[in-house]
Design a protein around this motif. Structure first.
Motif, PDB file in Angstrom:
ATOM      1  N   CYS A 119     -10.416  10.954  -2.109  1.00  0.00           N
ATOM      2  CA  CYS A 119      -9.693   9.824  -2.728  1.00  0.00           C
ATOM      3  C   CYS A 119      -9.009  10.184  -4.050  1.00  0.00           C
ATOM      4  O   CYS A 119      -9.620  10.672  -4.985  1.00  0.00           O
ATOM      5  N   LEU A 120      -7.722   9.905  -4.101  1.00  0.00           N
ATOM      6  CA  LEU A 120      -6.917  10.257  -5.271  1.00  0.00           C
ATOM      7  C   LEU A 120      -6.806   9.106  -6.270  1.00  0.00           C
ATOM      8  O   LEU A 120      -6.134   9.229  -7.290  1.00  0.00           O
ATOM      9  N   GLY A 121      -7.417   7.984  -5.997  1.00  0.00           N
ATOM     10  CA  GLY A 121      -7.351   6.865  -6.935  1.00  0.00           C
ATOM     11  C   GLY A 121      -6.016   6.150  -6.894  1.00  0.00           C
ATOM     12  O   GLY A 121      -5.505   5.696  -7.927  1.00  0.00           O
ATOM     13  N   ALA A 122      -5.428   6.056  -5.722  1.00  0.00           N
ATOM     14  CA  ALA A 122      -4.175   5.321  -5.554  1.00  0.00           C
ATOM     15  C   ALA A 122      -4.162   4.702  -4.165  1.00  0.00           C
ATOM     16  O   ALA A 122      -3.161   4.722  -3.469  1.00  0.00           O
ATOM     17  N   CYS A 123      -5.304   4.116  -3.779  1.00  0.00           N
ATOM     18  CA  CYS A 123      -5.515   3.688  -2.393  1.00  0.00           C
ATOM     19  C   CYS A 123      -4.599   2.548  -1.978  1.00  0.00           C
ATOM     20  O   CYS A 123      -4.485   2.258  -0.796  1.00  0.00           O
ATOM     21  N   ASP A 124      -3.978   1.865  -2.963  1.00  0.00           N
ATOM     22  CA  ASP A 124      -3.060   0.782  -2.588  1.00  0.00           C
ATOM     23  C   ASP A 124      -1.751   1.337  -2.042  1.00  0.00           C
ATOM     24  O   ASP A 124      -0.948   0.594  -1.511  1.00  0.00           O
ATOM     25  N   VAL A 158      -3.297  16.184   1.081  1.00  0.00           N
ATOM     26  CA  VAL A 158      -3.328  14.892   1.763  1.00  0.00           C
ATOM     27  C   VAL A 158      -4.671  14.226   1.497  1.00  0.00           C
ATOM     28  O   VAL A 158      -5.717  14.810   1.772  1.00  0.00           O
ATOM     29  N   CYS A 159      -4.631  13.001   0.983  1.00  0.00           N
ATOM     30  CA  CYS A 159      -5.881  12.266   0.783  1.00  0.00           C
ATOM     31  C   CYS A 159      -6.421  11.852   2.137  1.00  0.00           C
ATOM     32  O   CYS A 159      -5.706  11.276   2.944  1.00  0.00           O
ATOM     33  N   ARG A 160      -7.694  12.148   2.377  1.00  0.00           N
ATOM     34  CA  ARG A 160      -8.286  11.869   3.695  1.00  0.00           C
ATOM     35  C   ARG A 160      -9.367  10.787   3.645  1.00  0.00           C
ATOM     36  O   ARG A 160     -10.011  10.493   4.626  1.00  0.00           O
ATOM     37  N   THR A 161      -9.606  10.200   2.477  1.00  0.00           N
ATOM     38  CA  THR A 161     -10.711   9.252   2.347  1.00  0.00           C
ATOM     39  C   THR A 161     -10.328   7.883   2.918  1.00  0.00           C
ATOM     40  O   THR A 161      -9.181   7.657   3.289  1.00  0.00           O
ATOM     41  N   LEU A 162     -11.283   6.980   2.926  1.00  0.00           N
ATOM     42  CA  LEU A 162     -11.218   5.791   3.777  1.00  0.00           C
ATOM     43  C   LEU A 162      -9.906   5.006   3.760  1.00  0.00           C
ATOM     44  O   LEU A 162      -9.285   4.822   4.803  1.00  0.00           O
ATOM     45  N   SER A 163      -9.471   4.551   2.569  1.00  0.00           N
ATOM     46  CA  SER A 163      -8.301   3.666   2.562  1.00  0.00           C
ATOM     47  C   SER A 163      -7.055   4.387   3.079  1.00  0.00           C
ATOM     48  O   SER A 163      -6.216   3.788   3.750  1.00  0.00           O
ATOM     49  N   CYS A 164      -6.926   5.662   2.765  1.00  0.00           N
ATOM     50  CA  CYS A 164      -5.791   6.423   3.288  1.00  0.00           C
ATOM     51  C   CYS A 164      -5.954   6.653   4.783  1.00  0.00           C
ATOM     52  O   CYS A 164      -5.003   6.531   5.547  1.00  0.00           O
ATOM     53  N   PRO A 180     -14.001   5.929  -4.100  1.00  0.00           N
ATOM     54  CA  PRO A 180     -13.004   5.555  -3.091  1.00  0.00           C
ATOM     55  C   PRO A 180     -12.747   4.043  -3.069  1.00  0.00           C
ATOM     56  O   PRO A 180     -13.678   3.244  -3.076  1.00  0.00           O
ATOM     57  N   GLY A 181     -11.480   3.680  -3.087  1.00  0.00           N
ATOM     58  CA  GLY A 181     -11.110   2.269  -3.087  1.00  0.00           C
ATOM     59  C   GLY A 181     -10.813   1.716  -4.470  1.00  0.00           C
ATOM     60  O   GLY A 181     -10.512   0.537  -4.624  1.00  0.00           O
ATOM     61  N   THR A 182     -10.875   2.558  -5.510  1.00  0.00           N
ATOM     62  CA  THR A 182     -10.707   2.076  -6.883  1.00  0.00           C
ATOM     63  C   THR A 182      -9.470   2.695  -7.527  1.00  0.00           C
ATOM     64  O   THR A 182      -9.304   3.915  -7.492  1.00  0.00           O
ATOM     65  N   PRO A 211      -0.885   6.065   2.995  1.00  0.00           N
ATOM     66  CA  PRO A 211      -1.564   7.310   2.639  1.00  0.00           C
ATOM     67  C   PRO A 211      -0.800   8.086   1.564  1.00  0.00           C
ATOM     68  O   PRO A 211       0.425   8.110   1.578  1.00  0.00           O
ATOM     69  N   VAL A 212      -1.553   8.694   0.675  1.00  0.00           N
ATOM     70  CA  VAL A 212      -0.969   9.395  -0.460  1.00  0.00           C
ATOM     71  C   VAL A 212      -1.043  10.906  -0.234  1.00  0.00           C
ATOM     72  O   VAL A 212      -2.036  11.408   0.271  1.00  0.00           O
ATOM     73  N   VAL A 213       0.015  11.581  -0.627  1.00  0.00           N
ATOM     74  CA  VAL A 213      -0.009  13.037  -0.623  1.00  0.00           C
ATOM     75  C   VAL A 213       0.343  13.492  -2.034  1.00  0.00           C
ATOM     76  O   VAL A 213       1.308  13.008  -2.623  1.00  0.00           O
TER      77      VAL A 213
HETATM   78  S1  FES Z   1      -8.439   6.712  -0.266  1.00  0.00           S
HETATM   79 FE1  FES Z   1      -6.615   7.861  -0.566  1.00  0.00          FE
HETATM   80  S2  FES Z   1      -6.174   7.428  -2.631  1.00  0.00           S
HETATM   81 FE2  FES Z   1      -8.060   6.400  -2.356  1.00  0.00          FE
END
Ligand code: FES
Ligand SMILES: Cc1cc2nc3c(=O)[nH]c(=O)nc-3n(C[C@H](O)[C@H](O)[C@H](O)COP(=O)(O)O)c2cc1C
Ligand code: SF4
Lengths: 203, 434
Positions: free
Chosen positions: A153-158, A111-117, B87-89, A161-163
């Protein structure tokens, strides 16, 4: 040349050549299958002859695909193929987060836990998965089917949340879907995953 | 002025990633043009276009290529940076997945220009599905003579290989990328010497971002003058913007850099969700200072965002609405930096851990007022004192939230709990990371 008269450099034991922890070895010594050996031989040609070491990451991936995680025996095997010390290989294995040194479940839920997710509910997704599986992040369930980990961050923040499940993607989860994902994976395996939504063609 | 996307025009069409599709849309014509020129002329053209690197620093690409030591007897290399971990890219992700031949063509032109025969595309390990698309595209390009020996009958040889990383943000730093490509830990080298002089295997190497190389065929097709005039002065060419966070339509949007942050966020991405208001914007990936809603008319160019007090960085625009707790945000990002520090220098390795621990304590309501000075002091002992730019990046979320939202930190400390608990957050707090 030695700077210390009593110490013979090069001839004796050197720390970087030490044997890896033998306790971690179980079963017979590691060896590639014939297919993986052929793959390795192809990959190593991409790099200059004197730079075989460049193939260490691809070589370790082959190990991981073959037996699920990377053992000390496999590290020695890869070191032998590349002409470097086992410690050089261990150095790499311990640095990169995608290599496992312990067995993991058939499905590794990342599970991506970084900001956008996180802004879109990733913490809740982890909570739900954790409750459903009865394990904490970093653990594998008793049946050995699921491992839950939090990743950055998995690089798919759009599509948060990404798993990521093994090497495949599942996007736009809501906490409610998370528990369902577990059931779907049990029933249908990786076919249950949404994949990357940029793939507009339906296979 | 109506703008027609150049990098992403076809990305939503089926088969946009195939060679046949690409060839129907002038694919590899840029390479043909380049091969008819002298390598120096290609470099001059890229210089004249003013193309600036899209990986984060905005350094002029033509100049970087010119610095590659031509007289060196060693082979030269292109290392394409497809690590995309800020992050964010997520722009390179889209480009490689849906328009891989544009990158391959850019790699081939780059190799020709600097006298290299091999380009390695270093892709982050998590992009396995992207790697498969890229490798299939590379095979197609070999089969049709766009790569390999004697490219298009020109006498120029060019190989492109994909090299898969294995989970390390720091591998995106250019010298750490080279170390990783050499089969070691992704830990940066001292600079100088710069990679253009001593790079991969000690040989002259140009490290270029995916989007940067993808712009090169466009420059050959459209000409330097047309390209430089698209967008503000010194900020020419099309740009990909990644918009994520609290917006209605997150995604990758292409525009010339005359566009403003407000247009991107409110018009292209649909603005914040109904019933919520904009609180702040991080304009260039997690490591740049925050901008406030009053700054939405900022031009989304390298120079425009810098003038507003932040950086365009990797153009990862993260939008935050009024439900976002800024202490929680700093804690979330410091968890990232603590995890990703490569550990080579002490201030960064130890300092990011301390920052995270103090932030966590404050977020849980167990902080003291003196912790705020402690945060600043630890941050100032990292910034400017490390081997690579990671150190400065890591302290930015702390310093920028303290600067603009100090009252939220103080409220946590006074009230003894978070004063903005949003429904999208975990019920227990992030219980998993002690
Ligand atoms: S923050 Fe989850 S993919 Fe970038
Ligand atoms: C910590 C750190 C991480 C970086 N990560 C990336 C990355 O993921 N992708 C990238 O293209 N550049 C990244 N960069 C920038 C590269 O060091 C380098 O400047 C860039 O690849 C140069 O390419 P360009 O001139 O085409 O922008 C990073 C830099 C630092 C300091
Ligand atoms: S600043 Fe951090 S990431 Fe960069 S070299 Fe030092 S320890 Fe590594």
């Amino acid at each position: 040349m030695s700077f210390h008269p009593k110490m013979t450099y090069g001839a004796a034991f050197h720390k970087s050549a030490r044997d890896l922890d033998p306790d971690r070895d179980q079963g017979p010594p590691f060896e590639y299958t014939a297919e993986n050996r052929a793959r390795f031989d192809r990959i190593v040609q991409r790099y200059p002859d004197a730079q075989r070491r460049s193939a260490v990451l691809p070589a370790l991936y082959l190990v991981q695909y073959q037996q699920g995680h990377i053992t000390a025996s496999a590290m020695r095997y890869v070191a032998g193929l590349l002409g470097i010390t086992p410690a050089d290989v261990e150095d790499v294995v311990s640095f990169y987060s995608m290599f496992y040194t312990k067995p993991v479940g058939r499905f590794v839920l990342q599970v991506c836990r970084t900001l956008s997710c996180a802004l879109n509910g990733a913490e809740r997704v982890t909570e739900e998965l954790s409750a459903k599986l009865g394990i904490k992040p970093g653990e594998t369930d008793p049946s050995g089917t699921f491992t839950l980990i939090e990743v950055e961050c998995l690089g798919a923040c759009d599509r948060a949340p990404v798993v990521m499940v093994n090497d495949a993607w599942h996007e736009c989860l809501t906490p409610g879907d998370a528990a369902k994902l577990v059931d779907d994976l049990k029933a249908r395996g990786e076919a249950a995953l949404s994949g990357c939504h940029h793939v507009v063609e339906k296979k | 002025m109506s703008f027609e996307p150049l990098l992403t025009k076809h990305v939503r069409e089926p088969n946009s990633f195939t060679l046949d599709f690409y060839l129907q849309h002038e694919g590899y014509d840029g390479l043909r043009k380049a091969l008819a020129m002298k390598p120096e002329e290609v470099i001059d053209l890229v210089k004249a276009s003013g193309l600036r690197g899209r990986g984060g620093a905005g350094f002029p690409t033509g100049m970087k290529w010119q610095f590659v030591d031509k007289k060196s007897p060693n082979p030269k290399y292109i290392a394409c940076n497809a690590d995309e971990s800020e992050p964010g890219t997520f722009k390179d992700h889209l480009l490689m997945e849906r328009n891989p031949h544009l990158l391959i063509e850019g790699c081939a032109i780059g190799c020709y220009a600097i006298g290299a025969k091999i380009a390695y595309i270093y892709i982050r390990g998590e992009f396995f599905h992207v790697q498969q698309v890229l490798e299939r595209a590379i095979d197609e390009a070999y089969a049709r003579g766009f790569l390999g020996k004697n490219v298009l009958g020109s006498g120029f040889d060019c190989d492109v290989y994909v090299h898969r990383g294995a989970g390390a943000y720091e591998a995106g730093e250019e010298t750490a990328l080279l170390e990783s490509l050499e089969g070691k830990r992704a830990q940066p080298r001292n600079k100088p010497p710069f990679p253009a002089v001593v790079g991969l295997y000690g040989c002259p190497t140009a490290v270029n971002n995916v989007e940067t190389l993808a712009n090169v065929p466009i420059i050959l097709m459209k000409g330097a003058e047309w390209y430089s005039k698209l967008g503000p002065e010194k900020n020419g060419g099309p740009k990909l913007f990644c918009i994520s966070g609290h917006v209605k339509r997150p995604g990758v949007y292409e525009a010339p850099m005359t566009v403003t942050l407000g247009e991107l966020i409110n018009e292209r991405a649909g603005g914040v969700r109904d019933g919520r208001t904009l609180k702040a914007v991080i304009p260039g990936g997690s490591s740049v200072p925050i901008l406030l809603p009053t700054q939405l008319d900022t031009q989304a160019s390298f120079d425009g965002v810098q003038k507003a007090g932040s950086l365009l960085g990797s153009a990862g625009i993260i939008v935050l609405d009024d439900t976002t707790c800024m202490v929680w945000l700093a804690e979330n990002l410091l968890h990232f930096y603590r995890h990703e520090s490569c550990g080579k220098c002490t201030p960064c390795r130890e300092g990011t851990d301390w920052l995270y621990k103090i932030l966590r304590k404050i977020e849980r309501g167990a902080g003291q007022m003196s912790d705020l000075d402690l945060l600043t002091s630890v941050a100032n002992n990292i910034a400017g004192k490390t081997l690579c730019a990671f150190g400065d990046a890591a302290v930015t979320p702390v310093l920028t939230t303290l600067k603009h939202f100090r009252h939220e930190y103080e409220a946590h400390i006074k009230e003894g709990h978070c004063t903005l608990p949003a429904d999208w957050r975990a019920r227990q707090g992030v219980a998993t990371h002690p």
